[in-house]
Design a protein around this motif. Structure first.
Motif, PDB file in Angstrom:
ATOM      1  N   VAL A 193      84.789  19.424  52.450  1.00  0.00           N
ATOM      2  CA  VAL A 193      85.438  20.392  51.572  1.00  0.00           C
ATOM      3  C   VAL A 193      86.162  21.501  52.340  1.00  0.00           C
ATOM      4  O   VAL A 193      87.040  22.155  51.795  1.00  0.00           O
ATOM      5  CB  VAL A 193      84.453  21.013  50.558  1.00  0.00           C
ATOM      6  CG1 VAL A 193      83.950  19.964  49.592  1.00  0.00           C
ATOM      7  CG2 VAL A 193      83.305  21.698  51.253  1.00  0.00           C
ATOM      8  N   GLU A 194      85.786  21.712  53.593  1.00  0.00           N
ATOM      9  CA  GLU A 194      86.452  22.721  54.416  1.00  0.00           C
ATOM     10  C   GLU A 194      86.805  22.111  55.768  1.00  0.00           C
ATOM     11  O   GLU A 194      85.980  21.427  56.378  1.00  0.00           O
ATOM     12  CB  GLU A 194      85.547  23.922  54.703  1.00  0.00           C
ATOM     13  CG  GLU A 194      85.347  24.868  53.568  1.00  0.00           C
ATOM     14  CD  GLU A 194      84.483  26.062  53.960  1.00  0.00           C
ATOM     15  OE1 GLU A 194      84.704  27.124  53.372  1.00  0.00           O
ATOM     16  OE2 GLU A 194      83.607  25.944  54.839  1.00  0.00           O
ATOM     17  N   GLY A 195      88.025  22.395  56.205  1.00  0.00           N
ATOM     18  CA  GLY A 195      88.448  21.969  57.529  1.00  0.00           C
ATOM     19  C   GLY A 195      89.111  23.113  58.262  1.00  0.00           C
ATOM     20  O   GLY A 195      89.902  23.853  57.682  1.00  0.00           O
ATOM     21  N   THR A 234      79.591  15.144  55.261  1.00  0.00           N
ATOM     22  CA  THR A 234      80.064  16.099  56.259  1.00  0.00           C
ATOM     23  C   THR A 234      80.957  17.130  55.564  1.00  0.00           C
ATOM     24  O   THR A 234      82.178  16.963  55.512  1.00  0.00           O
ATOM     25  CB  THR A 234      80.852  15.354  57.370  1.00  0.00           C
ATOM     26  OG1 THR A 234      80.018  14.318  57.897  1.00  0.00           O
ATOM     27  CG2 THR A 234      81.265  16.295  58.485  1.00  0.00           C
ATOM     28  N   PRO A 235      80.370  18.196  55.018  1.00  0.00           N
ATOM     29  CA  PRO A 235      81.144  19.170  54.250  1.00  0.00           C
ATOM     30  C   PRO A 235      82.152  20.003  55.044  1.00  0.00           C
ATOM     31  O   PRO A 235      83.127  20.489  54.484  1.00  0.00           O
ATOM     32  CB  PRO A 235      80.067  20.081  53.650  1.00  0.00           C
ATOM     33  CG  PRO A 235      78.825  19.271  53.669  1.00  0.00           C
ATOM     34  CD  PRO A 235      78.936  18.415  54.893  1.00  0.00           C
ATOM     35  N   VAL A 236      81.916  20.169  56.353  1.00  0.00           N
ATOM     36  CA  VAL A 236      82.787  21.021  57.161  1.00  0.00           C
ATOM     37  C   VAL A 236      83.141  20.296  58.457  1.00  0.00           C
ATOM     38  O   VAL A 236      82.276  19.702  59.096  1.00  0.00           O
ATOM     39  CB  VAL A 236      82.101  22.369  57.503  1.00  0.00           C
ATOM     40  CG1 VAL A 236      83.011  23.256  58.349  1.00  0.00           C
ATOM     41  CG2 VAL A 236      81.655  23.102  56.250  1.00  0.00           C
ATOM     42  N   ILE A 237      84.429  20.367  58.820  1.00  0.00           N
ATOM     43  CA  ILE A 237      84.873  19.843  60.115  1.00  0.00           C
ATOM     44  C   ILE A 237      85.692  20.904  60.830  1.00  0.00           C
ATOM     45  O   ILE A 237      86.323  21.761  60.196  1.00  0.00           O
ATOM     46  CB  ILE A 237      85.702  18.549  59.973  1.00  0.00           C
ATOM     47  CG1 ILE A 237      86.916  18.758  59.080  1.00  0.00           C
ATOM     48  CG2 ILE A 237      84.835  17.402  59.477  1.00  0.00           C
ATOM     49  CD1 ILE A 237      87.890  17.594  59.069  1.00  0.00           C
ATOM     50  N   ILE A 238      85.662  20.841  62.162  1.00  0.00           N
ATOM     51  CA  ILE A 238      86.410  21.789  62.986  1.00  0.00           C
ATOM     52  C   ILE A 238      87.134  21.010  64.078  1.00  0.00           C
ATOM     53  O   ILE A 238      86.525  20.181  64.764  1.00  0.00           O
ATOM     54  CB  ILE A 238      85.471  22.827  63.646  1.00  0.00           C
ATOM     55  CG1 ILE A 238      84.612  23.536  62.592  1.00  0.00           C
ATOM     56  CG2 ILE A 238      86.281  23.830  64.476  1.00  0.00           C
ATOM     57  CD1 ILE A 238      83.461  24.342  63.167  1.00  0.00           C
ATOM     58  N   GLU A 239      88.410  21.296  64.226  1.00  0.00           N
ATOM     59  CA  GLU A 239      89.204  20.750  65.320  1.00  0.00           C
ATOM     60  C   GLU A 239      89.566  21.889  66.259  1.00  0.00           C
ATOM     61  O   GLU A 239      89.897  22.993  65.813  1.00  0.00           O
ATOM     62  CB  GLU A 239      90.489  20.107  64.791  1.00  0.00           C
ATOM     63  CG  GLU A 239      90.292  18.754  64.188  1.00  0.00           C
ATOM     64  CD  GLU A 239      89.811  17.731  65.203  1.00  0.00           C
ATOM     65  OE1 GLU A 239      90.436  17.579  66.268  1.00  0.00           O
ATOM     66  OE2 GLU A 239      88.797  17.080  64.921  1.00  0.00           O
ATOM     67  N   LYS A 295      89.427  21.716  50.195  1.00  0.00           N
ATOM     68  CA  LYS A 295      89.645  20.691  49.174  1.00  0.00           C
ATOM     69  C   LYS A 295      89.894  21.361  47.823  1.00  0.00           C
ATOM     70  O   LYS A 295      89.166  22.251  47.407  1.00  0.00           O
ATOM     71  CB  LYS A 295      88.428  19.782  49.084  1.00  0.00           C
ATOM     72  CG  LYS A 295      88.619  18.609  48.131  1.00  0.00           C
ATOM     73  CD  LYS A 295      87.414  17.689  48.155  1.00  0.00           C
ATOM     74  CE  LYS A 295      87.678  16.449  47.367  1.00  0.00           C
ATOM     75  NZ  LYS A 295      88.112  15.332  48.177  1.00  0.00           N
ATOM     76  N   GLY A 296      90.953  20.939  47.157  1.00  0.00           N
ATOM     77  CA  GLY A 296      91.288  21.476  45.843  1.00  0.00           C
ATOM     78  C   GLY A 296      92.076  22.766  45.871  1.00  0.00           C
ATOM     79  O   GLY A 296      92.691  23.137  44.878  1.00  0.00           O
TER      80      GLY A 296
END
Length: 141
Positions: free
Chosen positions: A101-103, A70-75, A118-119
C-alpha cells in the motif's frame, strides 16, 4: 527492484552508499520490530516479495508474517535511477497483489524522498513518513 521480465540482464549496481542506506533502514526498523515491538512488519533487505514464484525484489520490504503480505516497500537509488525506480514502485503497487500500500524511493545523493500510496497515487507531503508503520523513515538515516 528486479521484475521477472528483467532477469535476463542482471548487471548489479550496488555501491557502498546504496548498501549503507539499506543497512541503516533495516537496522533502525529492525530495532523497532525485534526489540521494541513498536511496528508489526518485519524489515527484510533484498528479499523476494513472493517466495512461491519469481517475483520483484525491493531494496527493503516490510513484511507481515501473519498475512504473508508486504504492505511497505522502499527503493534506494542514485539520482539517475529515481524515475525508473518510482515507476517500478507504482507498477508493483498498482499491478500486483502483494498487499503493498505504500512505496518509497530514496535518492541518497540528494537526500530526497518520493512516496506512492495505493488508491491515492503520488504524494506531495510527508514524503518519508509511513502511515502504515507510523514512522518517519528519514529519521532512521
Amino acid at each position: 527492484m528486479i521484475f521477472p521480465g528483467e532477469l535476463v540482464d542482471l548487471r548489479i549496481n550496488t555501491p557502498k552508499e546504496h548498501q549503507r542506506i539499506i543497512s541503516k533502514l533495516t537496522t533502525g526498523l529492525g530495532v523497532l520490530f525485534y526489540h521494541e515491538g513498536s511496528i508489526d512488519l518485519e524489515p527484510l533487505p533484498e528479499t523476494m516479495i513472493d517466495e512461491g514464484q519469481t517475483s520483484p525484489v525491493p531494496d527493503v520490504s516490510l513484511y507481515n508474517n501473519k498475512t504473508y503480505q508486504t504492505p511497505v516497500i522502499i527503493e534506494v537509488c542514485h539520482p539517475n535511477g529515481v524515475k525508473n525506480d518510482f515507476k517500478k514502485v507504482q507498477r508493483l503497487i498498482d499491478e500486483f497483489d502483494y498487499g503493498t500500500v505504500e512505496g518509497f524511493v530514496y535518492d541518497y545523493i540528494n537526500n530526497s524522498w518520493q512516496k506512492y500510496v495505493k488508491g491515492s497515487g503520488t504524494q506531495t507531503e510527508n514524503l518519508s513518513f509511513s502511515k502504515v508503520l507510523n514512522v518517519d523513515l528519514a529519521n532512521l538515516l
